[in-house]
Design an enzyme around this catalytic site. Structure first.
Site, PDB file in Angstrom:
ATOM      1  N   SER A 269       3.213 -17.932  18.569  1.00 21.18           N
ATOM      2  CA  SER A 269       2.374 -17.488  17.458  1.00 21.18           C
ATOM      3  C   SER A 269       3.185 -16.621  16.489  1.00 21.18           C
ATOM      4  O   SER A 269       4.101 -17.127  15.849  1.00 21.18           O
ATOM      5  CB  SER A 269       1.139 -16.747  18.006  1.00 21.18           C
ATOM      6  OG  SER A 269       0.216 -16.483  16.986  1.00 21.18           O
TER       7      SER A 269
ATOM      8  N   HIS B  88      -5.386 -19.508  14.820  1.00 23.02           N
ATOM      9  CA  HIS B  88      -5.271 -20.832  15.446  1.00 23.02           C
ATOM     10  C   HIS B  88      -6.624 -21.495  15.692  1.00 23.02           C
ATOM     11  O   HIS B  88      -6.807 -22.189  16.695  1.00 23.02           O
ATOM     12  CB  HIS B  88      -4.466 -20.742  16.743  1.00 23.02           C
ATOM     13  CG  HIS B  88      -3.222 -19.916  16.619  1.00 23.02           C
ATOM     14  ND1 HIS B  88      -2.219 -20.224  15.725  1.00 23.02           N
ATOM     15  CD2 HIS B  88      -2.839 -18.770  17.248  1.00 23.02           C
ATOM     16  CE1 HIS B  88      -1.260 -19.307  15.818  1.00 23.02           C
ATOM     17  NE2 HIS B  88      -1.622 -18.415  16.728  1.00 23.02           N
TER      18      HIS B  88
END
Length: 440
Positions: free
Chosen positions: A95, A206
């Site tokens: 991430s 996400h």
């Protein structure tokens, strides 16, 4: 420590921060001090002081947390390299950690990377406030079953989905608070072993809640200077290495709302010969996660003093020179470098993005690629002796691939430069040399 072909560096994401982070390394390393002060100058506030002396509440704010983890990861990497750590074959970040990897691989400058991290954090804060979105971590669960529960909730008009596929039994989920609470309850009812941690104050990265801001992220990504990374750099969205600058920019915008395929990334690295992993950043989250993906690996966390000492010992051992070592053994033979150049030509041919919109099914360079691949196999098996003509053929093949794929000139030059820096082989010199040998 294995050589760089067996090595991957991993960079952590949200949740790796902790009160007092980087204090001991800051006090013992000028390189770390300089890096954190550079981050202060870039961001316009004393991030370093917040990291080492600030409260947990302040450090956990998204606008502070993400730049702090990124700056700490870069400081760890610079210290590692200063102490002789080799450039790895691969880098991957989880991430936020993908931005740390972009910086450390040379794809982005430290300044540009931190500015993008700050922009990305601002988008997330705004979405969190507007939608009530958040994230939870689920351990000891069946990801497939959770995915089905998410689909059922989506059918009911709830926004919730798997955000990160971390391992065989650990995932992160993102969505609206009410939908997350409902999902957590259903998962708990379906399993006696599920462990769920709702991340208070977290952003809904996400998932679809972030998708409306992707266009802004794309626009911001295009403002900065990009380079091809110095090693293979994996994308969270695909779990595979990036193949071009354009792909990096496109997939990073998608990373806002598409899930992180972390398990896929690690499996790809293992399948491609990586045996040693080093986590570059605060804490040891990715190291702890690794046994849930594969137990047949060596994993170190640079933030752990014992691991850091082990890494330094391996570096020192691998760089020690025997007393009676012959000069000819200090560098690879020219034949080995030429063989490596052929391999790199094949790799670049395969990973270069196709910009040809004509939709031609069989490009003329495909036959050349197949010929060079077959030739490389024969060289590896000792069936033919390596000559200059083999290198020239590989170079000609890659040039043909660039033409068929309409690769931009700037990207071509960067890829040729990578081959030259790692092998000493120059495309025009090799082709000219073989041409002079050919009879009229």
């Amino acid at each position: 420590m294995n050589n760089q072909a067996d090595l991957a560096l991993l960079f952590p994401g949200s949740g790796a921060q902790y009160k007092g982070m980087m204090r001991s390394l800051y006090e013992s390393s000028r390189r770390v001090q300089d890096t954190l002060h550079e981050a202060d100058d870039i961001l316009g506030f004393e991030l370093s002081r917040l990291m080492m002396e600030g409260s947990t509440v302040k450090l956990n704010r998204i606008g502070h947390m993400l730049p702090a983890i990124c700056a700490a990861s870069v400081a760890h990497y610079r210290l590692y390299r200063e102490q002789g750590g080799p450039l790895p074959a691969y880098m991957a970040g989880h991430s936020l950690g993908e931005y740390s990897a972009l910086i450390c691989s040379g794809a982005l400058s430290f300044r540009d990377g931190l500015m993008l991290v700050r922009f990305r954090a601002r988008l997330a804060e705004e979405v969190m406030e507007a939608t009530g979105g958040a994230m939870s971590i689920m351990k000891s669960v069946d990801p497939a079953q959770v995915a089905l529960l998410c689909l059922k909730l989506q059918a009911e008009g709830r926004e919730v989905s798997i955000a990160c596929q971390n391992s065989r039994s650990q995932i992160a989920v993102s969505g609206q608070d009410a939908a997350l609470a409902e999902l957590e309850q259903r998962v708990t009812e379906a399993s006696d072993y599920a462990q769920i941690s709702h991340l208070i104050g977290s952003a809904p990265y996400h998932c679809a809640l972030m998708q409306p801001r992707a266009a802004e992220m794309t626009e911001e990504l295009l403002k900065y200077n990009w380079s091809l990374p110095a090693c293979q750099l994996l994308s969270n969205v695909t779990g595979r290495p990036y193949t071009s600058i354009q792909e990096m920019q496109g997939l990073l915008a998608q990373q806002l709302y598409k899930p992180v395929l972390w398990q896929n990334s690690i499996m790809y690295l293992l399948e491609n010969g990586v045996q040693t992993f080093i986590e570059m950043g605060p804490q040891n989250i990715l190291k702890t996660l690794m046994p849930e993906i594969s137990e047949q690996t060596r994993v170190y966390a640079h933030d752990e003093k014992v691991d850091r000492m082990t890494i330094r010992d391996h570096i020192a051992a691998s760089s020690a020179t025997p007393v009676h070592r012959h000069k000819a053994e200090t560098s690879p033979p020219a034949a080995d470098l030429r063989l490596k150049a052929i391999s790199m030509c094949l790799t670049h041919a395969m990973t270069t993005r196709n910009n040809n919109q004509a939709g031609v099914p069989d490009m003329p360079s495909l036959e050349l690629y197949t010929q060079v691949k077959r030739m490389k196999h024969e060289l590896d098996q000792g069936e033919i002796a390596l000559g200059a003509e083999h290198v020239a053929l590989a170079i000609s093949m890659l040039q043909a691939v660039f033409e068929d794929k309409r690769t931009p000139d700037s990207e071509r030059e960067l890829r040729w430069l990578q081959i030259k820096e790692k092998t000493g082989v120059e495309r025009q010199a090799e082709i000219t040399a073989i041409a002079r040998r050919e009879p009229e």
